[in-house]
Every structure is written in C-alpha cells, then in structure tokens.
Design a protein around this motif. Structure first.
Motif, mmCIF file in Angstrom:
data_model
loop_
_atom_site.group_PDB
_atom_site.id
_atom_site.type_symbol
_atom_site.label_atom_id
_atom_site.label_comp_id
_atom_site.label_asym_id
_atom_site.label_seq_id
_atom_site.Cartn_x
_atom_site.Cartn_y
_atom_site.Cartn_z
ATOM 1 N N VAL A 107 0.951 -1.077 0.131
ATOM 2 C CA VAL A 107 0.113 -0.074 -0.165
ATOM 3 C C VAL A 107 1.038 1.270 -0.037
ATOM 4 C CG1 VAL A 107 -1.774 0.984 1.379
ATOM 5 C CG2 VAL A 107 -2.041 -1.250 1.143
ATOM 6 N N ASP A 108 1.933 1.268 0.514
ATOM 7 C CA ASP A 108 2.779 2.431 0.604
ATOM 8 C C ASP A 108 3.427 2.511 -0.557
ATOM 9 O OD1 ASP A 108 4.549 4.386 2.281
ATOM 10 O OD2 ASP A 108 6.115 3.114 1.604
ATOM 11 N N HIS A 109 3.799 1.339 -1.114
ATOM 12 C CA HIS A 109 4.781 1.518 -2.641
ATOM 13 C C HIS A 109 3.342 2.112 -3.743
ATOM 14 C CE1 HIS A 109 6.169 -0.813 -6.133
ATOM 15 N NE2 HIS A 109 6.489 0.342 -6.008
ATOM 16 N N TYR A 110 2.525 1.759 -3.366
ATOM 17 C CA TYR A 110 1.122 2.161 -4.566
ATOM 18 C C TYR A 110 0.879 3.484 -4.187
ATOM 19 C CZ TYR A 110 -3.398 2.595 -6.696
ATOM 20 O OH TYR A 110 -4.421 3.086 -7.573
ATOM 21 N N ASN A 111 0.830 3.829 -2.909
ATOM 22 C CA ASN A 111 0.624 5.593 -2.592
ATOM 23 C C ASN A 111 1.693 6.381 -3.211
ATOM 24 O OD1 ASN A 111 -1.918 4.776 -1.830
ATOM 25 N ND2 ASN A 111 -1.361 4.253 0.489
ATOM 26 N N ARG A 112 2.880 5.899 -2.940
ATOM 27 C CA ARG A 112 3.886 6.789 -3.489
ATOM 28 C C ARG A 112 4.012 6.845 -4.736
ATOM 29 N NH1 ARG A 112 8.326 4.493 -2.428
ATOM 30 N NH2 ARG A 112 7.912 2.632 -1.471
ATOM 31 N N ILE A 113 4.130 5.961 -5.595
ATOM 32 C CA ILE A 113 3.910 5.827 -7.133
ATOM 33 C C ILE A 113 2.791 6.712 -7.520
ATOM 34 C CG2 ILE A 113 3.873 4.557 -9.108
ATOM 35 C CD1 ILE A 113 6.624 4.624 -7.383
ATOM 36 N N ASP A 114 1.638 6.566 -6.817
ATOM 37 C CA ASP A 114 0.417 7.099 -7.405
ATOM 38 C C ASP A 114 0.377 8.681 -7.176
ATOM 39 O OD1 ASP A 114 -2.464 7.036 -8.270
ATOM 40 O OD2 ASP A 114 -2.997 7.771 -6.640
ATOM 41 N N LYS A 115 1.270 9.386 -6.445
ATOM 42 C CA LYS A 115 1.270 10.820 -6.406
ATOM 43 C C LYS A 115 2.271 11.232 -7.256
ATOM 44 C CE LYS A 115 0.767 10.758 -1.281
ATOM 45 N NZ LYS A 115 1.288 11.068 0.261
ATOM 46 N N VAL A 116 3.047 10.634 -7.796
ATOM 47 C CA VAL A 116 4.298 11.058 -8.656
ATOM 48 C C VAL A 116 4.012 10.392 -10.282
ATOM 49 C CG1 VAL A 116 5.859 11.563 -6.955
ATOM 50 C CG2 VAL A 116 6.050 9.462 -8.222
ATOM 51 N N SER A 117 3.137 9.648 -10.577
ATOM 52 C CA SER A 117 2.947 8.961 -11.695
ATOM 53 C C SER A 117 1.816 8.511 -11.963
ATOM 54 C CB SER A 117 4.094 7.854 -11.762
ATOM 55 O OG SER A 117 3.769 7.058 -12.967
ATOM 56 N N SER A 118 1.362 8.315 -13.338
ATOM 57 C CA SER A 118 -0.065 7.987 -13.519
ATOM 58 C C SER A 118 -0.120 6.643 -13.912
ATOM 59 C CB SER A 118 -0.372 8.868 -15.216
ATOM 60 O OG SER A 118 0.617 8.464 -15.980
ATOM 61 N N GLY A 137 7.770 -15.513 -5.093
ATOM 62 C CA GLY A 137 7.266 -14.733 -6.195
ATOM 63 C C GLY A 137 7.055 -13.098 -6.375
ATOM 64 N N TRP A 138 5.988 -12.726 -6.794
ATOM 65 C CA TRP A 138 5.942 -11.279 -7.009
ATOM 66 C C TRP A 138 4.572 -11.046 -7.166
ATOM 67 C CZ3 TRP A 138 3.803 -9.357 -11.987
ATOM 68 C CH2 TRP A 138 3.329 -10.266 -12.741
ATOM 69 N N TYR A 139 4.278 -9.569 -6.883
ATOM 70 C CA TYR A 139 3.019 -9.018 -6.576
ATOM 71 C C TYR A 139 2.804 -7.909 -7.615
ATOM 72 C CZ TYR A 139 4.994 -5.162 -4.090
ATOM 73 O OH TYR A 139 5.902 -4.101 -3.798
ATOM 74 N N HIS A 140 1.551 -7.587 -7.799
ATOM 75 C CA HIS A 140 1.136 -6.199 -8.487
ATOM 76 C C HIS A 140 -0.149 -5.790 -7.861
ATOM 77 C CE1 HIS A 140 -1.898 -7.832 -11.319
ATOM 78 N NE2 HIS A 140 -1.122 -8.617 -11.644
ATOM 79 N N THR A 141 -0.709 -4.507 -7.967
ATOM 80 C CA THR A 141 -1.627 -4.092 -7.614
ATOM 81 C C THR A 141 -3.173 -4.369 -8.508
ATOM 82 O OG1 THR A 141 -1.199 -1.978 -8.206
ATOM 83 C CG2 THR A 141 -0.607 -2.796 -5.758
ATOM 84 N N ILE A 163 -2.197 -10.976 -6.484
ATOM 85 C CA ILE A 163 -2.534 -9.499 -6.737
ATOM 86 C C ILE A 163 -3.168 -9.113 -5.174
ATOM 87 C CG2 ILE A 163 -4.570 -8.432 -8.075
ATOM 88 C CD1 ILE A 163 -4.022 -10.458 -10.112
ATOM 89 N N ILE A 164 -2.399 -7.861 -5.059
ATOM 90 C CA ILE A 164 -3.104 -7.151 -3.929
ATOM 91 C C ILE A 164 -3.757 -5.816 -4.116
ATOM 92 C CG2 ILE A 164 -2.484 -5.959 -1.778
ATOM 93 C CD1 ILE A 164 0.063 -8.066 -1.804
ATOM 94 N N ASP A 165 -5.094 -5.771 -3.995
ATOM 95 C CA ASP A 165 -5.719 -4.445 -4.283
ATOM 96 C C ASP A 165 -5.672 -3.378 -3.271
ATOM 97 O OD1 ASP A 165 -7.536 -3.022 -5.523
ATOM 98 O OD2 ASP A 165 -9.294 -4.031 -5.113
#
Length: 339
Positions: free
Chosen positions: A37-48, A110-114, A140-142
């Motif tokens: 969630v922290d990774h997603y929020n940080r990327i969401d602020k600076v990128s589309s 393994g790996w994850y994506h949102t 997959i983590i929503d």
C-alpha cells in the motif's frame, strides 16, 4: 502418493529426494500489505501508473507458502501494447542480495502487483521471475478494495492442455490465500489501529459493526455462488465438479433448523441473552441516574457553602467598617475637647 526425483551419484548408487509439495495455501503477512500500500501510494502521487510491481520474500513448508516480506521493483509498461514493459533486473538482484544479508531464510517466492485483475503480460513477467524462483507465485493485492473480503488473490502458472491437440499454453490457476501474522506483527497492527478506532465507541458497538461487515461479506459470497450455479444450470458455464463437491459439503454441514428441539434451544438461548442485556441496560440506567443525583446534591451543597462564605465575608467587612468609623469619631471628639 509421494513423488521422488531419482538421481545417480558418482558411485552409481541411487539417491531419492522428495519432490516439493504443490502450493495449496498462500499466507500473506500484514507487513507485506502495508509495504504494498505504501509503494502504491508513493507511486500514485508522482506518476500516472495504474499498478506497481514488487518481489515477495518468504518460505515454503508442506504446501503452505508463507509470504513474510517484500520490496518494490521499478516497473513501467505500455497500456496499449502488453508486449512493451520494463522490469529492472539489476535493481531486483541488488535488493535481494541486501535482504539476503539481513535474513538468509527469506527467499524469493514470487511477485506481486496491485492489479486489481490479471493483465495480459503477467505470464511473461512471471517467466522472468521464475529465473529466481522455479515455483513463482503471483499475488494480486488490491490497494483500494471496493468490495468486502480479503484484498489478496494468489495465482500459480500451470500448463493448459487443449482437447483439440494444439500446443499447451501457460495460464494462471487460482490458489487459496489468507492473511496471517505472528505475535509481534499482531502487536504492531494493534498499535496502528489505535489511531483508527474510535475510542468513544464501546466494545459492544464495535462487535456489532464487525458482525455486520461479516454478514455483508457472507451475503456477497452467497450471491456469487447463486450467480455461478444459475449460469451452470443455463449452460453458460461448464460444470466444475470440484466446486460442486465443495458446495455440496457446505450444504451438508448446514444444520437442520426444522427440528423443534433445536428451534426451542435457539429461542431459549436468545431469550437468555436478551434478558441479560435488558437487565444490564436497566442497571446501567439506574447507576447513571444515581450518579446524576449525587452530582446535583454535591453541587447544591457546594453552592450553599459558597454563599455562606460570601455572607460571612460581607459581615466581617461591615464590622471592620463600623470599627473604623467609631475610631475616627473618637479621634475627632478628642481633638475638639483639646481645642
């Protein structure tokens, strides 16, 4: 049956090593959810960018994959062309080397994506991750869940065999996932939830809120089951026998509520619980009224004592004034007599 890999050593003797059990359950720890969630929020602020990608670390034991840690990986893709994407291999290897120095037991699992759903290029990305882990798992983590239930979906790549004789293709098979935590993680989560929970609300209201959320989640799952069975009966979906067997087991475990003794037992227990709640509410109201009356009496007594003190002060001031006036009159009389 247990499968074995048979290998020959230099002395021509035969050694047998047990093959790893297939992954049946994926357990995701709260630390992984917070990190994603922290990774997603940080990327969401600076990128589309609509989704983020990272690596999952953990261990595997008897068909249970324990995902205890994770780290982000630089990733970018073209939404119009699924064949165009970028995954930083060097960053992945350097980060894993540093994590390995801290805890060698945690390996790439393994790996994850949102997501929130599978993407066309997930199979290709999974093939890259398989270079570091043979049985790579995709979780997959929503990060922004809209529906009730767990925000995680786990998948493992399998070979799909076609009936028409065409070559096999790689696809994802769903694996059961759950949220699990150790004692230290549970303590940390409780500390984080202290700022979220409303301390003015009682434990009863919190219990009822959780019950309502659980019932809503159960209702949504029952709706999904109903839709699936309807589509199967209409011929829109093929019959999946394992799912039908599991639903049959669920229905067989349901109690028969048409038994009079069982209905009477439920009624008696419900009435007993309601009686306890009603009695507790009456006692709570009586105690509140008692404390209110005590508060009023103490306030009145304090007001009376305060008024008495004020009157005593006024009387003392009057006496002081009278004494001063007498003294001034006597002084004036003495001066007249001398003159």
């Amino acid at each position: 049956f247990q499968h074995y890999y048979i290998t020959n050593n230099l002395s021509s003797s035969i050694m047998t090593t047990p093959a790893p059990m297939p992954i049946e359950t994926v357990v995701v720890h709260p630390l992984v959810l917070l990190s994603v969630v922290d990774h997603y929020n940080r990327i969401d602020k600076v990128s589309s960018q609509k989704r983020v990608v990272g690596i999952l670390l953990g261990s595997r034991h008897k068909g249970v994959l324990d995902v205890s840690n994770s780290f982000a990986v630089p990733f970018d893709e073209d939404e119009r062309d699924p064949d165009v994407y970028f995954l930083d291999h060097d960053y992945l290897e350097s980060m894993y080397a540093m994590f390995k120095k801290v805890n060698a037991k945690e390996k790439i699992v393994g790996w994850y994506h949102t997501g929130p759903k599978l993407h066309p290029n997930d199979i290709k990305i999974n093939e890259i991750i398989k270079k570091y882990c043979a049985d790579s798992v995709l979780v997959i983590i929503d990060a922004k869940p809209k529906d009730l239930g767990l925000p995680t979906d786990a998948y493992i790549a399998v070979e799909e065999v076609h009936d028409d004789g065409t070559p096999t293709t790689r696809t994802f098979d769903h694996v059961k996932s759950e949220i699990g935590a150790e004692e230290a993680e549970e303590v940390g989560v409780e500390h984080l939830l202290r700022d979220i929970k409303d301390t003015t609300v009682g434990t009863l209201s919190q219990h009822l809120t959780t019950q309502v959320v659980a019932l809503k989640s159960l209702h949504s799952k029952l709706q999904d089951i109903s839709v699936y069975l309807t589509q199967v009966s209409d011929g829109k979906l093929p019959v999946n026998h394992p799912i039908i067997y599991q639903l049959q087991d669920v229905f067989n475990l349901l109690p028969n509520l048409n038994v009079p003794d069982l209905m009477k037992a439920f009624t008696v227990k419900t009435n007993d619980q309601n009686l306890v709640m009603y009695t507790a509410s009456i006692i709570r109201a009586v105690i509140a009224l008692h404390s209110l009356i005590n508060n009023k009496t103490t306030n009145r007594a304090a007001e009376k004592e305060g008024s008495k003190k004020v009157q005593n002060m006024i009387e003392v001031e009057k006496e002081d004034k009278e004494e001063k006036e007498k003294d001034t009159k006597e002084d004036s009389n003495k001066k007249e007599v001398k003159s």
